[in-house]
Design a protein around this motif. Structure first.
Motif, PDB file in Angstrom:
ATOM      1  N   LEU A 192       0.937  -1.562   0.103  1.00  9.12           N
ATOM      2  CA  LEU A 192      -0.331   0.348  -0.407  1.00  9.12           C
ATOM      3  C   LEU A 192       0.356   1.178   0.313  1.00  9.12           C
ATOM      4  CD1 LEU A 192      -2.361   1.600   0.276  1.00  9.12           C
ATOM      5  CD2 LEU A 192      -2.710   0.605   2.701  1.00  9.12           C
ATOM      6  N   MET A 193       1.716   0.976   0.920  1.00  3.55           N
ATOM      7  CA  MET A 193       2.706   2.401   0.759  1.00  3.55           C
ATOM      8  C   MET A 193       3.345   3.109  -0.373  1.00  3.55           C
ATOM      9  SD  MET A 193       2.042   4.000   4.067  1.00  3.55           S
ATOM     10  CE  MET A 193       0.612   3.719   3.325  1.00  3.55           C
ATOM     11  N   LEU A 194       3.890   1.269  -1.347  1.00  4.32           N
ATOM     12  CA  LEU A 194       4.630   1.888  -2.480  1.00  4.32           C
ATOM     13  C   LEU A 194       3.596   2.398  -3.124  1.00  4.32           C
ATOM     14  CD1 LEU A 194       6.292  -1.531  -2.676  1.00  4.32           C
ATOM     15  CD2 LEU A 194       7.549   0.960  -2.714  1.00  4.32           C
ATOM     16  N   VAL A 195       2.545   2.569  -2.891  1.00  3.87           N
ATOM     17  CA  VAL A 195       1.419   3.038  -4.157  1.00  3.87           C
ATOM     18  C   VAL A 195       1.597   5.005  -4.408  1.00  3.87           C
ATOM     19  CG1 VAL A 195      -0.891   3.808  -4.854  1.00  3.87           C
ATOM     20  CG2 VAL A 195      -0.692   1.718  -3.729  1.00  3.87           C
ATOM     21  N   TYR A 196       2.428   4.956  -3.324  1.00  2.00           N
ATOM     22  CA  TYR A 196       2.853   6.467  -3.160  1.00  2.00           C
ATOM     23  C   TYR A 196       3.810   6.783  -3.827  1.00  2.00           C
ATOM     24  CZ  TYR A 196      -1.795   6.609   0.091  1.00  2.00           C
ATOM     25  OH  TYR A 196      -2.839   6.253   0.612  1.00  2.00           O
ATOM     26  N   VAL A 197       4.850   5.394  -3.319  1.00  3.15           N
ATOM     27  CA  VAL A 197       5.865   5.963  -4.094  1.00  3.15           C
ATOM     28  C   VAL A 197       5.745   5.604  -6.080  1.00  3.15           C
ATOM     29  CG1 VAL A 197       8.801   5.231  -3.988  1.00  3.15           C
ATOM     30  CG2 VAL A 197       7.466   5.078  -2.315  1.00  3.15           C
ATOM     31  N   ALA A 198       5.271   5.429  -6.065  1.00  4.25           N
ATOM     32  CA  ALA A 198       4.473   5.070  -7.311  1.00  4.25           C
ATOM     33  C   ALA A 198       4.463   6.179  -8.246  1.00  4.25           C
ATOM     34  CB  ALA A 198       4.052   3.773  -7.785  1.00  4.25           C
ATOM     35  N   GLN A 199       3.438   7.081  -7.591  1.00  3.68           N
ATOM     36  CA  GLN A 199       2.697   7.979  -7.539  1.00  3.68           C
ATOM     37  C   GLN A 199       3.495   9.378  -7.573  1.00  3.68           C
ATOM     38  OE1 GLN A 199      -0.792   8.698  -4.658  1.00  3.68           O
ATOM     39  NE2 GLN A 199      -2.164   7.307  -6.347  1.00  3.68           N
ATOM     40  N   PHE A 221       6.807   8.918  -8.688  1.00  8.75           N
ATOM     41  CA  PHE A 221       7.671   8.071  -9.389  1.00  8.75           C
ATOM     42  C   PHE A 221       7.484   8.728 -10.879  1.00  8.75           C
ATOM     43  CE2 PHE A 221       9.269   5.089 -12.433  1.00  8.75           C
ATOM     44  CZ  PHE A 221      10.706   5.377 -12.716  1.00  8.75           C
ATOM     45  N   VAL A 222       6.255   8.545 -11.468  1.00  8.80           N
ATOM     46  CA  VAL A 222       4.872   8.850 -12.313  1.00  8.80           C
ATOM     47  C   VAL A 222       4.906  10.089 -12.950  1.00  8.80           C
ATOM     48  CG1 VAL A 222       3.182   8.193 -13.454  1.00  8.80           C
ATOM     49  CG2 VAL A 222       4.200   6.350 -12.459  1.00  8.80           C
ATOM     50  N   SER A 223       4.878  10.864 -11.161  1.00  8.14           N
ATOM     51  CA  SER A 223       4.851  12.371 -11.437  1.00  8.14           C
ATOM     52  C   SER A 223       6.330  12.862 -12.133  1.00  8.14           C
ATOM     53  CB  SER A 223       4.440  13.194 -10.498  1.00  8.14           C
ATOM     54  OG  SER A 223       4.375  13.978 -10.627  1.00  8.14           O
ATOM     55  N   TRP A 224       7.175  12.532 -11.341  1.00  9.18           N
ATOM     56  CA  TRP A 224       8.225  12.807 -11.752  1.00  9.18           C
ATOM     57  C   TRP A 224       9.365  12.947 -13.143  1.00  9.18           C
ATOM     58  CZ3 TRP A 224      12.871   9.656 -13.387  1.00  9.18           C
ATOM     59  CH2 TRP A 224      13.807  10.535 -13.565  1.00  9.18           C
ATOM     60  N   LEU A 225       8.697  11.504 -14.210  1.00  8.27           N
ATOM     61  CA  LEU A 225       8.615  11.480 -15.107  1.00  8.27           C
ATOM     62  C   LEU A 225       7.702  12.384 -16.482  1.00  8.27           C
ATOM     63  CD1 LEU A 225       8.400   7.235 -15.209  1.00  8.27           C
ATOM     64  CD2 LEU A 225      10.842   8.994 -15.347  1.00  8.27           C
ATOM     65  N   VAL A 226       6.536  12.560 -15.597  1.00  4.99           N
ATOM     66  CA  VAL A 226       5.618  13.654 -16.934  1.00  4.99           C
ATOM     67  C   VAL A 226       6.451  15.047 -16.494  1.00  4.99           C
ATOM     68  CG1 VAL A 226       4.208  11.654 -17.305  1.00  4.99           C
ATOM     69  CG2 VAL A 226       3.908  13.642 -15.014  1.00  4.99           C
ATOM     70  N   PHE A 227       6.780  14.988 -15.174  1.00  8.96           N
ATOM     71  CA  PHE A 227       6.864  16.594 -15.083  1.00  8.96           C
ATOM     72  C   PHE A 227       8.465  16.805 -15.835  1.00  8.96           C
ATOM     73  CE2 PHE A 227       4.096  16.613 -12.593  1.00  8.96           C
ATOM     74  CZ  PHE A 227       2.617  18.672 -12.928  1.00  8.96           C
ATOM     75  N   GLY A 228       9.166  15.914 -15.591  1.00  5.83           N
ATOM     76  CA  GLY A 228      10.685  15.788 -15.711  1.00  5.83           C
ATOM     77  C   GLY A 228      11.444  15.714 -17.287  1.00  5.83           C
ATOM     78  N   PRO A 229      11.933  13.654 -16.858  1.00  3.81           N
ATOM     79  CA  PRO A 229      12.330  13.356 -18.116  1.00  3.81           C
ATOM     80  C   PRO A 229      11.912  13.224 -19.435  1.00  3.81           C
ATOM     81  CG  PRO A 229      12.841  11.933 -16.584  1.00  3.81           C
ATOM     82  CD  PRO A 229      12.197  13.396 -16.108  1.00  3.81           C
ATOM     83  N   TRP A 230      10.251  12.775 -19.431  1.00  3.27           N
ATOM     84  CA  TRP A 230       9.188  12.372 -20.332  1.00  3.27           C
ATOM     85  C   TRP A 230       8.929  13.700 -20.581  1.00  3.27           C
ATOM     86  CZ3 TRP A 230       7.843   7.027 -18.809  1.00  3.27           C
ATOM     87  CH2 TRP A 230       9.237   5.754 -18.898  1.00  3.27           C
ATOM     88  N   LYS A 231       9.086  14.222 -20.356  1.00  2.00           N
ATOM     89  CA  LYS A 231       7.891  15.471 -20.051  1.00  2.00           C
ATOM     90  C   LYS A 231       7.483  16.149 -22.083  1.00  2.00           C
ATOM     91  CE  LYS A 231       5.907  20.175 -18.655  1.00  2.00           C
ATOM     92  NZ  LYS A 231       6.219  21.124 -17.895  1.00  2.00           N
ATOM     93  N   ASP A 232       6.622  15.972 -22.716  1.00  4.21           N
ATOM     94  CA  ASP A 232       7.166  16.005 -24.154  1.00  4.21           C
ATOM     95  C   ASP A 232       7.291  17.982 -24.102  1.00  4.21           C
ATOM     96  OD1 ASP A 232       6.473  16.602 -26.973  1.00  4.21           O
ATOM     97  OD2 ASP A 232       4.292  16.668 -26.648  1.00  4.21           O
ATOM     98  N   PRO A 233       8.213  18.512 -25.129  1.00  4.37           N
ATOM     99  CA  PRO A 233       8.816  20.010 -24.496  1.00  4.37           C
ATOM    100  C   PRO A 233       7.336  20.850 -26.089  1.00  4.37           C
ATOM    101  CG  PRO A 233       9.735  18.448 -26.345  1.00  4.37           C
ATOM    102  CD  PRO A 233       9.207  16.965 -25.772  1.00  4.37           C
ATOM    103  N   ASP A 234       6.794  19.353 -26.632  1.00  9.20           N
ATOM    104  CA  ASP A 234       5.778  20.812 -27.397  1.00  9.20           C
ATOM    105  C   ASP A 234       4.387  20.580 -27.171  1.00  9.20           C
ATOM    106  OD1 ASP A 234       7.892  20.916 -29.299  1.00  9.20           O
ATOM    107  OD2 ASP A 234       7.633  18.915 -30.124  1.00  9.20           O
ATOM    108  N   GLY A 235       4.005  20.062 -26.044  1.00 11.51           N
ATOM    109  CA  GLY A 235       2.706  19.877 -25.031  1.00 11.51           C
ATOM    110  C   GLY A 235       2.532  21.521 -24.266  1.00 11.51           C
ATOM    111  N   PHE A 236       2.698  22.444 -24.701  1.00 11.44           N
ATOM    112  CA  PHE A 236       2.156  23.706 -23.914  1.00 11.44           C
ATOM    113  C   PHE A 236       2.813  23.488 -22.217  1.00 11.44           C
ATOM    114  CE2 PHE A 236       0.263  22.980 -28.382  1.00 11.44           C
ATOM    115  CZ  PHE A 236       0.637  24.215 -28.587  1.00 11.44           C
ATOM    116  N   ASN A 237       3.534  22.979 -21.983  1.00 12.11           N
ATOM    117  CA  ASN A 237       4.056  22.272 -20.345  1.00 12.11           C
ATOM    118  C   ASN A 237       2.418  21.700 -19.876  1.00 12.11           C
ATOM    119  OD1 ASN A 237       6.022  23.662 -18.692  1.00 12.11           O
ATOM    120  ND2 ASN A 237       4.539  25.169 -17.766  1.00 12.11           N
ATOM    121  N   PHE A 238       1.934  21.165 -20.455  1.00 10.06           N
ATOM    122  CA  PHE A 238       0.697  20.240 -19.783  1.00 10.06           C
ATOM    123  C   PHE A 238       2.196  18.580 -19.530  1.00 10.06           C
ATOM    124  CE2 PHE A 238      -2.262  22.226 -22.138  1.00 10.06           C
ATOM    125  CZ  PHE A 238      -3.162  22.553 -21.084  1.00 10.06           C
TER     126      PHE A 238
END
Length: 256
Positions: A140-147, A149-166
């Motif tokens: 259960l606690m690892l759910v928050y870690v996963a959230q 981690f995924v948030s870091w990916l989409v806000f960071g290295p995987w963020k679409d440079p042409d995605g209008f900052n979404f």
């Protein structure tokens, strides 16, 4: 008792309906109209049915994986985290092979999703078998870690440079998307994947020796130990299969 096992599902439905009538009455709403909206509107046309099946696809995949563990008294409460790690692993494959038209891309994404979910489930399995940590709390606690981690990916290295900052990744190519199952709807072949996994899970639990050992371990732990069945192995199998199924659900979600 066998009678109660038969009566439990309809009894649950009756209690749900009674609870719905009570809540609607307290709120001053028409319960009949509420039930019509909830139960009849989603199946009144083909598109509504397809949307219902689309949303049921990841739930079916998660459910069969968790059910296998539950039958062995392995309580995996972290399917949401394993779902997200499977989605992340499949997304990583799709982004790495961006522009590829290979027919192997989707199968590789399915495998990556399953491995991602299983790897995340391996953490509570290791902590349970090595340090006797409670798999309910750990998963259960690892759910928050996963959230996070995924948030870091989409806000960071995987963020679409042409995605209008979404906070989103680049759009997948056609080869990384599940083909439509019904023309004019969003239902895709992930639904057939879920059906296949359900059948495989049923066969595993009811037609295989490994499934028999897991059922014995869940129903009679003392008898399982006397028969020489490894409790640690049951924990690993239960958690890894649950994680793999949840990971495939995540893959079906991002590729749908």
């Amino acid at each position: 008792p066998r009678l109660m096992s038969v009566l439990s599902p309809p009894l649950a439905v009756v209690l749900m309906l009674a609870g719905g009538v009570l809540v609607c009455s307290v709120l001053g709403k028409d319960p009949v109209e509420g039930f019509r909206i909830f139960f009849l509107n989603p199946v009144k046309d083909l598109y509504g049915v397809s949307e219902l099946l689309l949303k049921a696809t990841p739930l079916m995949l998660c459910a069969i994986g968790l059910a296998i563990g539950f039958r062995a008294n392995v309580w995996n409460i972290g399917a949401e985290g394993q779902f997200m790690l499977g989605a992340a692993a499949a997304t990583g494959v799709a982004l790495y092979f961006d522009g590829s038209d290979s027919a192997l891309l989707l199968p590789v994404m399915i495998v990556a999703g399953a491995l991602g979910g299983a790897a995340w489930a391996a953490i509570p399995a290791l902590l349970r078998t090595r340090f006797n940590a409670n798999e309910i709390l750990v998963s259960l606690m690892l759910v928050y870690v996963a959230q996070l981690f995924v948030s870091w990916l989409v806000f960071g290295p995987w963020k679409d440079p042409d995605g209008f900052n979404f906070p989103q990744t680049r759009m997948f190519g056609d080869a990384a998307l599940m083909p439509a199952l019904l023309e004019g709807t969003r239902l895709h072949y992930g639904f057939l994947l879920a059906i296949a996994v359900l059948i495989a899970g049923h066969a595993f639990m009811n037609r295989s020796f490994a499934g028999f050992r897991m059922r014995v371990a869940g129903a009679a732990p003392d008898a399982a130990r006397y028969a020489g069945f490894s409790a640690a192995r049951m924990i690993w199998v239960g958690l890894l299969l649950g994680g793999a199924a949840a990971g495939m659900a995540g893959m079906a979600e991002v590729a749908g």
